[in-house]
Design an enzyme around this catalytic site. Sequence first.
Site, mmCIF file in Angstrom:
data_model
loop_
_atom_site.group_PDB
_atom_site.id
_atom_site.type_symbol
_atom_site.label_atom_id
_atom_site.label_comp_id
_atom_site.label_asym_id
_atom_site.label_seq_id
_atom_site.Cartn_x
_atom_site.Cartn_y
_atom_site.Cartn_z
ATOM 1 N N TYR A 152 -11.970 -1.020 -8.103
ATOM 2 C CA TYR A 152 -10.204 -1.930 -7.535
ATOM 3 C C TYR A 152 -9.435 -2.866 -8.335
ATOM 4 O O TYR A 152 -8.228 -2.899 -8.473
ATOM 5 C CB TYR A 152 -10.491 -2.061 -5.692
ATOM 6 N N LYS A 202 -6.480 -2.197 -10.280
ATOM 7 C CA LYS A 202 -4.977 -3.338 -9.495
ATOM 8 C C LYS A 202 -4.823 -4.412 -11.313
ATOM 9 O O LYS A 202 -3.746 -4.349 -11.026
ATOM 10 C CB LYS A 202 -5.584 -4.058 -8.603
HETATM 11 N N1 LIG Z 1 -4.010 -5.086 2.899
HETATM 12 C C1 LIG Z 1 -3.774 -5.731 1.632
HETATM 13 O O1 LIG Z 1 -3.881 -7.083 2.483
HETATM 14 C C2 LIG Z 1 -3.523 -5.835 0.899
HETATM 15 C C3 LIG Z 1 -3.723 -6.548 -0.948
HETATM 16 C C4 LIG Z 1 -4.217 -6.139 -2.121
HETATM 17 C C5 LIG Z 1 -3.521 -5.114 -2.203
HETATM 18 N N2 LIG Z 1 -3.407 -4.560 -1.229
HETATM 19 C C6 LIG Z 1 -2.780 -2.728 -1.827
HETATM 20 O O2 LIG Z 1 -1.629 -2.164 -0.865
HETATM 21 C C7 LIG Z 1 -1.257 -1.509 -0.763
HETATM 22 C C8 LIG Z 1 -1.467 -0.392 0.979
HETATM 23 O O3 LIG Z 1 -2.962 -0.372 1.767
HETATM 24 P P1 LIG Z 1 -3.062 -1.009 3.458
HETATM 25 O O4 LIG Z 1 -3.970 -2.267 3.509
HETATM 26 O O5 LIG Z 1 -1.372 -0.798 4.017
HETATM 27 O O6 LIG Z 1 -3.965 0.135 3.424
HETATM 28 P P2 LIG Z 1 -4.224 1.200 4.465
HETATM 29 O O7 LIG Z 1 -5.115 1.783 4.452
HETATM 30 O O8 LIG Z 1 -3.613 0.786 5.794
HETATM 31 O O9 LIG Z 1 -2.750 2.681 4.201
HETATM 32 C C9 LIG Z 1 -2.711 3.058 2.910
HETATM 33 C C10 LIG Z 1 -2.228 3.967 2.797
HETATM 34 O O10 LIG Z 1 -2.075 5.038 1.458
HETATM 35 C C11 LIG Z 1 -2.580 6.644 2.396
HETATM 36 N N3 LIG Z 1 -3.335 7.299 0.869
HETATM 37 C C12 LIG Z 1 -4.623 6.993 0.867
HETATM 38 N N4 LIG Z 1 -4.903 7.807 -0.385
HETATM 39 C C13 LIG Z 1 -3.453 8.318 -0.576
HETATM 40 C C14 LIG Z 1 -3.018 9.476 -1.718
HETATM 41 N N5 LIG Z 1 -4.589 9.906 -2.642
HETATM 42 N N6 LIG Z 1 -2.485 10.274 -1.287
HETATM 43 C C15 LIG Z 1 -1.339 9.825 -0.868
HETATM 44 N N7 LIG Z 1 -1.622 8.572 0.227
HETATM 45 C C16 LIG Z 1 -2.886 7.936 0.183
HETATM 46 C C17 LIG Z 1 -3.555 6.301 3.398
HETATM 47 O O11 LIG Z 1 -3.398 7.880 4.083
HETATM 48 C C18 LIG Z 1 -2.795 5.182 3.960
HETATM 49 O O12 LIG Z 1 -1.680 5.367 5.486
HETATM 50 C C19 LIG Z 1 -2.830 -0.221 -0.859
HETATM 51 O O13 LIG Z 1 -2.573 -0.447 -2.488
HETATM 52 C C20 LIG Z 1 -4.099 -1.528 -1.380
HETATM 53 O O14 LIG Z 1 -5.131 -1.481 -2.322
HETATM 54 C C21 LIG Z 1 -3.697 -3.801 -0.304
#
Ligand SMILES: NC(=O)c1ccc[n+]([C@@H]2O[C@H](COP(=O)([O-])OP(=O)(O)OC[C@H]3O[C@@H](n4cnc5c(N)ncnc54)[C@H](O)[C@@H]3O)[C@@H](O)[C@H]2O)c1
Length: 312
Positions: free
Chosen positions: A166, A170
Site C-alpha cells: 500500500y 501510494k
Molecule cells: N479512509 C481513509 O482515511 C483513507 C486514508 C488514506 C487513503 N485512503 C484512500 O482513499 C481511497 C478510498 O478509500 P475509502 O476509505 O473510501 O475505502 P472504501 O473501501 O470505503 O471505498 C473504496 C471503493 O473502491 C472500490 N474499488 C476497490 N477496488 C476497485 C477496483 N479494482 N475497481 C473499481 N472499484 C474498486 C470499492 O468497491 C469501494 O467502493 C482509497 O484509495 C484509499 O486507499 C483512504
Amino acid sequence: MAGRLNGRNAVVTGAGRGIGRAVALALAEEGANIVVCDSGGTTAGSGVDHAPADQVADECRRFGALAVAHYGDVANFRAGAEMIGKCVETFGRIDILCNVAGIDRPRMIFNMSEEDWDRVIGVHLKGTFNLTRHASAAMRQQRYGRIVNVSSDAWLGIGGGGQTNYCAAKGGIASFTYAVAREMGKYGVTCNAITPNAGTRMSQAPETLAGFAKRVEAGLMRPDEYELLISAPPPEQMAMIVAYLCSEAASHINACVFGASGDMLSYWTPPVQSIRVMRNCKRDGRWTWEEVERHLPTVLSSYINPAPIKEK
Ligand SMILES: NC(=O)c1ccc[n+]([C@@H]2O[C@H](COP(=O)([O-])OP(=O)(O)OC[C@H]3O[C@@H](n4cnc5c(N)ncnc54)[C@H](O)[C@@H]3O)[C@@H](O)[C@H]2O)c1
C-alpha cells in the site's frame, strides 16, 4: 446547488462507497455529470457488486445531475478506457477525473504474497495510470482537464507497518501525480493529489482497527497517529476540497499534494534534498570508504532512525 461545476463531466472511481461516493456527490451537488465507477468488492478487493455504484448514481441524480454507473476493475487497462469512453460518449467530453478506488491487503513484508503485492499495486497505482492515460489524451485535445488522485499519509511509509504494498502504491501515486502535472500543465490540465483521513469501511473496519492497535503495540505507529485514524470525520466533510480542485477556480493549482479531512487541510512540501556535501570527482576520483564515513554525519545531522534494533 451552487452550480460551480455546471456543464462539467466527471469520472470518479471507487465512487460506490466512502471517499469516492462523497466526492461524486460533492461534484454532482455542484452540477457536474458523473460516471460512477465501482466494482463493489470487499476491502481486500474480492468479489463484484453492482449495487453500490447504482445506488450512488441514483443519489447523484437527486441533485439534478446526469449519472451513469460502470462496474469495471480499474486495474484493467481496457476497463479504464471504457470508463473514460463512457463519459465522452454519454456526456460529450471528460473534464474531471478522480482516481479514488482502492483496496488494502496488509501483511508484514516477510509474509506478503506476490498476489497481495500485485493486486494492491494493480488497483491503486496501475488503476490510477489506466484512467489517467485515457483521460489525458482527451483532455490534451480539448486543452482542459482536472485530475485528482488519492495518495495517503502512507506515501512516505508514515504510519506504515504491514503495508509495504500500500505504501509503495501510494508513494507511486504521489510521484505519478507530480510527473503528470508537469507533462500536462501546459495543456490546461492540472493534476493534484490528496492524502485523506476519513471514517470509511477501509479505515474503520474492526479488523483494520485491530491491525492499527497491533501496530501501536509493536511500536510501528504512534498513539497520536492511532487516535487520528480512529476518530476520523466522515468523508462527506472533506469531499468539497476535491470538488474545488476540480473547478475552474483551481486552474493555478497543479502538482500539489494536500492533506484533506473534515477537520484539516494541509499542503505537503515535496521531498527535498536537505543537506548536501559536494566534491570534485573529476579531480579526486571515486568516493572512498573513509570519505563516506567522514561525510555521513554531516548529511545525517538531523536524522533519526525510525526503527532502531529492538533487543529480544
Ligand atoms: N479512509 C481513509 O482515511 C483513507 C486514508 C488514506 C487513503 N485512503 C484512500 O482513499 C481511497 C478510498 O478509500 P475509502 O476509505 O473510501 O475505502 P472504501 O473501501 O470505503 O471505498 C473504496 C471503493 O473502491 C472500490 N474499488 C476497490 N477496488 C476497485 C477496483 N479494482 N475497481 C473499481 N472499484 C474498486 C470499492 O468497491 C469501494 O467502493 C482509497 O484509495 C484509499 O486507499 C483512504
